[in-house]
Scaffold this motif. Sequence first.
Motif, PDB file in Angstrom:
ATOM      1  N   ALA A   1      61.771  46.988  12.162  1.00 33.78           N
ATOM      2  CA  ALA A   1      61.083  45.866  11.644  1.00 33.78           C
ATOM      3  C   ALA A   1      62.128  44.387  11.927  1.00 33.78           C
ATOM      4  N   ARG A   2      61.304  43.578  12.340  1.00 28.49           N
ATOM      5  CA  ARG A   2      61.999  42.311  12.602  1.00 28.49           C
ATOM      6  C   ARG A   2      61.994  41.596  11.280  1.00 28.49           C
ATOM      7  N   PRO A   3      63.307  40.708  11.329  1.00 31.48           N
ATOM      8  CA  PRO A   3      63.245  39.813  10.251  1.00 31.48           C
ATOM      9  C   PRO A   3      62.131  38.841  10.309  1.00 31.48           C
TER      10      PRO A   3
ATOM     11  N   ASP B   1      71.506  40.075  10.617  1.00 31.51           N
ATOM     12  CA  ASP B   1      70.096  40.495  10.302  1.00 31.51           C
ATOM     13  C   ASP B   1      69.350  41.287  11.408  1.00 31.51           C
ATOM     14  N   ASP B   2      69.375  40.861  12.578  1.00 33.41           N
ATOM     15  CA  ASP B   2      68.853  41.145  13.608  1.00 33.41           C
ATOM     16  C   ASP B   2      69.208  42.763  14.239  1.00 33.41           C
ATOM     17  N   LEU B   3      70.730  42.890  14.109  1.00 32.23           N
ATOM     18  CA  LEU B   3      71.427  44.046  14.325  1.00 32.23           C
ATOM     19  C   LEU B   3      70.999  45.297  13.228  1.00 32.23           C
ATOM     20  N   LEU B   4      71.072  44.635  11.869  1.00 32.66           N
ATOM     21  CA  LEU B   4      70.671  45.721  11.017  1.00 32.66           C
ATOM     22  C   LEU B   4      69.217  46.363  11.096  1.00 32.66           C
TER      23      LEU B   4
ATOM     24  N   VAL C   1      79.384  39.944   5.849  1.00 32.41           N
ATOM     25  CA  VAL C   1      78.023  39.674   5.945  1.00 32.41           C
ATOM     26  C   VAL C   1      77.622  41.061   5.548  1.00 32.41           C
ATOM     27  N   VAL C   2      78.102  42.133   6.242  1.00 34.44           N
ATOM     28  CA  VAL C   2      77.785  43.376   5.985  1.00 34.44           C
ATOM     29  C   VAL C   2      78.028  43.966   4.733  1.00 34.44           C
ATOM     30  N   ILE C   3      79.122  43.764   4.384  1.00 37.98           N
ATOM     31  CA  ILE C   3      79.706  44.059   2.994  1.00 37.98           C
ATOM     32  C   ILE C   3      78.812  43.572   1.919  1.00 37.98           C
ATOM     33  N   ALA C   4      78.644  42.249   1.803  1.00 38.01           N
ATOM     34  CA  ALA C   4      77.615  41.543   0.806  1.00 38.01           C
ATOM     35  C   ALA C   4      76.256  42.131   0.943  1.00 38.01           C
TER      36      ALA C   4
ATOM     37  N   MET D   1      73.067  34.748   4.761  1.00 32.65           N
ATOM     38  CA  MET D   1      74.638  35.072   4.751  1.00 32.65           C
ATOM     39  C   MET D   1      75.372  35.154   6.011  1.00 32.65           C
ATOM     40  N   GLY D   2      74.599  35.447   7.155  1.00 34.86           N
ATOM     41  CA  GLY D   2      74.950  35.553   8.525  1.00 34.86           C
ATOM     42  C   GLY D   2      74.966  33.904   9.153  1.00 34.86           C
ATOM     43  N   LEU D   3      74.102  33.383   8.706  1.00 27.21           N
ATOM     44  CA  LEU D   3      74.238  31.732   8.998  1.00 27.21           C
ATOM     45  C   LEU D   3      75.228  31.153   8.312  1.00 27.21           C
TER      46      LEU D   3
END
Length: 418
Positions: free
Chosen positions: A214-216, A75-78, A127-130, A352-354
């Motif tokens: 934007a930051r998560p 999510d940070d990278l996105l 994670v990215v696909i979902a 999802m990432g976690l």
Amino acid sequence: MIAATSIDESSPHYRGWRVVLACFLMAFFMFGFGLYGQGVYLAELQRAHGWPGTLVSAASTFSFLLTSVLVIFTDDLLARIGLRSLILCGLSALGASTVLLALMAATWQLYLAYALMSLGWTGMGTVVIATVLNSWFERRRGLALSLAFNGATCGGIVLVPVLLSLTGSIGFRSAMLATTMAMVVLLLPVIVAFIGWPAETSPAPGRGGPAGGARPTHSRKALLGNPAFWTMVLPFAIALLAQMGFIVHQVTFLEPVIGRSAAGLAVTIMATMAVVGRLSLGLFVDRLDPRLASAASMTSQAAALFVLLQSTSPTVLLACCAVYGFSIGNMITFPPLIIQREIGRDAFAAAMGLGTSISGIVSAFGPGIVGLARSLTGDYTMAFALCVVLDLVAAGIVLWRPKPRGEAQREGEGMSAS
């Protein structure tokens, strides 16, 4: 509710289905090269360089564990670089990894190649696909995820035999370079043309949409402290631990009983049923309670393993592998459906990432635990019985629905007042 729900998601003209195609191809190459292809690398690198199997296997373990850490920060990278840039970075890393595997001459390059593969998983993995499909679909989300994740199984069914065939005819180095080139030629234009967020949707925090940077807004600490989150993550981690243990040891268990060719057929049947299971469930999963469906899948796998331990009939054993395989693919389809329903869109990528990280780390111990149980007892009875118990425990946990903290607190205050 996302903007996509105001249009007909079932229409073949809906742009979201082109995103599904792109995600299918991403999963095809990511799982084909990054998971199923590792057996090919193990054999060919040993043959080409004389490296011990433990060295190459250790690099694989290193890659899976590194992937499990890196996906936490999806999510940070996105948010920082955006969706398309992240996927293109993942494609570049995976391509560099497979080229390096073809050209390497030293052991340090082996670990560099597997580290690059981990970066590929971060940019093109589940994670990215979902996350991207979650933004495009509401009513047909389950079907979209099922279709896209079928690319993972197809990567094993198609890409690995192609690699083996090309290796036999033109050599491992040329085979890896040729398939890498095919991946880039197929994926690059598809990613550029099809991947993106829905234009009608303003970017959610942490989603790296047009507003970018934007930051998560969600705390991973808060997620870890949420009992409901653990009922979405822990059961799948446990089920995948048992699943990985069985898959890795399946041929070793079946070969003495039904022979090598029949054991190979069992693997093919199981992989085929994984595709069938995803497709068939995808047709109506959006009308099901994903927790109940998950529990049913875990229970069916436990039942298949239990019967498998009781029989020596080739027909029964193959049938058990088919039943077990039917639910294999859905173990990565259900978590995003549950997370979306119960945690929501804004926290989706972080959760999802976690969750994927936790599942990846826990399930990595599956083959080792099953192997240890077999070594201690002399056969697979106790090892697979343990897998049965783990599946049933996972099914029980996923059915537990903790009440939101606010609701639980209000009930407690009401009881005190009374």
